[in-house]
Design a protein around this motif. Structure first.
Motif, PDB file in Angstrom:
ATOM      1  N   SER A 162       0.853  -1.188   0.000  1.00  0.00           N
ATOM      2  CA  SER A 162       0.000   0.000   0.000  1.00  0.00           C
ATOM      3  C   SER A 162       0.882   1.229   0.000  1.00  0.00           C
ATOM      4  N   ASP A 163       0.306   2.347  -0.406  1.00  0.00           N
ATOM      5  CA  ASP A 163       1.054   3.609  -0.457  1.00  0.00           C
ATOM      6  C   ASP A 163       2.350   3.465  -1.248  1.00  0.00           C
ATOM      7  N   GLY A 164       2.300   2.649  -2.286  1.00  0.00           N
ATOM      8  CA  GLY A 164       3.463   2.497  -3.157  1.00  0.00           C
ATOM      9  C   GLY A 164       4.612   1.721  -2.551  1.00  0.00           C
ATOM     10  N   ARG A 165       4.331   0.868  -1.554  1.00  0.00           N
ATOM     11  CA  ARG A 165       5.401   0.142  -0.865  1.00  0.00           C
ATOM     12  C   ARG A 165       4.967  -1.278  -0.538  1.00  0.00           C
ATOM     13  N   PHE A 166       5.885  -2.224  -0.730  1.00  0.00           N
ATOM     14  CA  PHE A 166       5.716  -3.617  -0.329  1.00  0.00           C
ATOM     15  C   PHE A 166       6.525  -3.861   0.930  1.00  0.00           C
ATOM     16  N   THR A 167       5.892  -4.486   1.936  1.00  0.00           N
ATOM     17  CA  THR A 167       6.592  -4.827   3.174  1.00  0.00           C
ATOM     18  C   THR A 167       6.228  -6.240   3.590  1.00  0.00           C
ATOM     19  N   SER A 168       7.224  -6.987   4.048  1.00  0.00           N
ATOM     20  CA  SER A 168       7.014  -8.353   4.517  1.00  0.00           C
ATOM     21  C   SER A 168       7.784  -8.571   5.813  1.00  0.00           C
ATOM     22  N   VAL A 169       7.133  -9.197   6.782  1.00  0.00           N
ATOM     23  CA  VAL A 169       7.787  -9.629   8.019  1.00  0.00           C
ATOM     24  C   VAL A 169       7.595 -11.129   8.138  1.00  0.00           C
ATOM     25  N   THR A 170       8.685 -11.876   8.343  1.00  0.00           N
ATOM     26  CA  THR A 170       8.591 -13.323   8.503  1.00  0.00           C
ATOM     27  C   THR A 170       9.215 -13.743   9.834  1.00  0.00           C
ATOM     28  N   TYR A 171       8.619 -14.766  10.431  1.00  0.00           N
ATOM     29  CA  TYR A 171       9.114 -15.341  11.681  1.00  0.00           C
ATOM     30  C   TYR A 171       9.223 -16.845  11.472  1.00  0.00           C
ATOM     31  N   THR A 172      10.384 -17.413  11.774  1.00  0.00           N
ATOM     32  CA  THR A 172      10.637 -18.834  11.554  1.00  0.00           C
ATOM     33  C   THR A 172      11.116 -19.474  12.840  1.00  0.00           C
ATOM     34  N   THR A 173      10.543 -20.613  13.196  1.00  0.00           N
ATOM     35  CA  THR A 173      10.967 -21.331  14.384  1.00  0.00           C
ATOM     36  C   THR A 173      10.545 -22.795  14.289  1.00  0.00           C
ATOM     37  N   ASP A 174      11.181 -23.641  15.062  1.00  0.00           N
ATOM     38  CA  ASP A 174      10.779 -25.040  15.153  1.00  0.00           C
ATOM     39  C   ASP A 174       9.533 -25.154  16.023  1.00  0.00           C
ATOM     40  N   GLY A 175       8.671 -26.094  15.685  1.00  0.00           N
ATOM     41  CA  GLY A 175       7.514 -26.386  16.520  1.00  0.00           C
ATOM     42  C   GLY A 175       6.518 -25.254  16.624  1.00  0.00           C
ATOM     43  N   MET A 176       6.402 -24.447  15.588  1.00  0.00           N
ATOM     44  CA  MET A 176       5.457 -23.329  15.629  1.00  0.00           C
ATOM     45  C   MET A 176       4.023 -23.835  15.778  1.00  0.00           C
ATOM     46  N   GLN A 177       3.281 -23.197  16.670  1.00  0.00           N
ATOM     47  CA  GLN A 177       1.876 -23.512  16.854  1.00  0.00           C
ATOM     48  C   GLN A 177       1.027 -22.401  16.233  1.00  0.00           C
ATOM     49  N   LYS A 178       0.186 -22.759  15.296  1.00  0.00           N
ATOM     50  CA  LYS A 178      -0.671 -21.759  14.672  1.00  0.00           C
ATOM     51  C   LYS A 178      -1.670 -21.223  15.696  1.00  0.00           C
ATOM     52  N   SER A 179      -1.869 -19.911  15.674  1.00  0.00           N
ATOM     53  CA  SER A 179      -2.819 -19.318  16.616  1.00  0.00           C
ATOM     54  C   SER A 179      -3.239 -17.946  16.134  1.00  0.00           C
ATOM     55  N   VAL A 180      -4.416 -17.528  16.575  1.00  0.00           N
ATOM     56  CA  VAL A 180      -4.900 -16.181  16.267  1.00  0.00           C
ATOM     57  C   VAL A 180      -3.983 -15.147  16.901  1.00  0.00           C
ATOM     58  N   GLU A 181      -3.498 -15.423  18.098  1.00  0.00           N
ATOM     59  CA  GLU A 181      -2.614 -14.481  18.787  1.00  0.00           C
ATOM     60  C   GLU A 181      -1.338 -14.244  17.991  1.00  0.00           C
ATOM     61  N   LEU A 182      -0.754 -15.315  17.476  1.00  0.00           N
ATOM     62  CA  LEU A 182       0.452 -15.180  16.667  1.00  0.00           C
ATOM     63  C   LEU A 182       0.174 -14.356  15.421  1.00  0.00           C
ATOM     64  N   GLU A 183      -0.937 -14.628  14.765  1.00  0.00           N
ATOM     65  CA  GLU A 183      -1.284 -13.882  13.549  1.00  0.00           C
ATOM     66  C   GLU A 183      -1.512 -12.401  13.850  1.00  0.00           C
ATOM     67  N   GLU A 184      -2.127 -12.108  14.991  1.00  0.00           N
ATOM     68  CA  GLU A 184      -2.348 -10.707  15.357  1.00  0.00           C
ATOM     69  C   GLU A 184      -1.026 -10.008  15.655  1.00  0.00           C
ATOM     70  N   THR A 185      -0.110 -10.699  16.300  1.00  0.00           N
ATOM     71  CA  THR A 185       1.205 -10.118  16.574  1.00  0.00           C
ATOM     72  C   THR A 185       1.949  -9.837  15.285  1.00  0.00           C
ATOM     73  N   MET A 186       1.899 -10.780  14.344  1.00  0.00           N
ATOM     74  CA  MET A 186       2.560 -10.578  13.055  1.00  0.00           C
ATOM     75  C   MET A 186       1.937  -9.415  12.293  1.00  0.00           C
ATOM     76  N   ALA A 187       0.617  -9.290  12.376  1.00  0.00           N
ATOM     77  CA  ALA A 187      -0.049  -8.158  11.723  1.00  0.00           C
ATOM     78  C   ALA A 187       0.407  -6.837  12.332  1.00  0.00           C
ATOM     79  N   ASP A 188       0.590  -6.809  13.645  1.00  0.00           N
ATOM     80  CA  ASP A 188       1.072  -5.592  14.310  1.00  0.00           C
ATOM     81  C   ASP A 188       2.493  -5.250  13.860  1.00  0.00           C
ATOM     82  N   LEU A 189       3.366  -6.259  13.785  1.00  0.00           N
ATOM     83  CA  LEU A 189       4.745  -6.026  13.348  1.00  0.00           C
ATOM     84  C   LEU A 189       4.789  -5.556  11.903  1.00  0.00           C
TER      85      LEU A 189
END
Length: 211
Positions: free
Chosen positions: A171-198
């Motif tokens: 948006s606003d003429g810019r692409f941004t990506s944040v990635t987090y990688t770890t072993d044993g990641m558990q999918k969760s709404v909380e994790l997704e919300e944190t990533m959206a904030d970052l």
């Protein structure tokens, strides 16, 4: 298929070919501008631990100045931000590299969707808003997606243990990506919300800094 946008982001950062802890840090490499996009406190919000060991730029596509990564013993975080037109320019090579990686197993349907993505690219120079429109169109190719300028994807890595979550926007003429990688990641709404904030924090800072 959830691979197109997420896979492109991982190719740009070198995540698909790197280990979880990011390997050896190049102590002689100067800090890049993108390393200002997520501070120590930001990074600690993801799992409550310090992820502070700055990694060298690993992606071989796109400007190195526009990416940064940090690692701990068990996880890493990477951020990429660039002009949307620059992102569009590197898409053809990123799609080609994604398709050729041995650890990426593509079905016939997956390859057909990658071909659809390639057909959206041509030799015409895109304006910033048009490049972000392309991001939305690519999102629509992925299963169960209506198309959005903000996406979050989980992507397993080739060792079968580590997983990456990727949060991206254009948006606003810019692409941004944040990635987090770890072993044993558990999918969760909380994790997704944190990533959206970052993602939001990094994107806003990149726009202000005109990275």
């Amino acid at each position: 298929m959830r691979l197109i946008l997420g896979g492109i982001a991982l190719v740009l950062a070198g995540t698909l070919t790197g280990c979880v802890d990011g390997g050896t840090v190049n102590e002689g490499e100067p800090t890049r501008a993108a390393c200002q996009l997520l501070n120590r406190v930001d990074r600690e919000t993801i799992d409550g631990t310090a992820i502070d060991r700055e990694m060298p730029a690993e992606g071989n596509l796109g400007p190195r100045e526009n990416q940064c990564g940090w690692a701990s013993r068990k996880a890493n975080i990477r951020v990429i931000s660039m002009a949307s037109t620059t992102w569009a320019d590197v898409l053809p090579a990123a799609l080609d590299q994604l398709e050729k990686l041995p650890q990426v197993k593509l079905s016939a349907a997956d390859r057909a969707k990658l071909d659809e993505g390639r057909k959206l690219l041509d030799d015409k120079a895109l304006l910033p808003d048009q490049a972000c429109d392309l991001f939305v169109t690519l999102a629509k190719l992925e299963d169960g997606q209506d198309g959005s300028n903000e996406v979050i994807r989980y992507l397993p890595l080739n060792d079968g243990q580590a997983m990456t979550i990727s949060a991206q926007t254009c948006s606003d003429g810019r692409f941004t990506s944040v990635t987090y990688t770890t072993d044993g990641m558990q999918k969760s709404v909380e994790l997704e919300e944190t990533m959206a904030d970052l993602r939001y924090v990094a994107h806003r800072r990149a726009i202000r800094q005109d990275l």
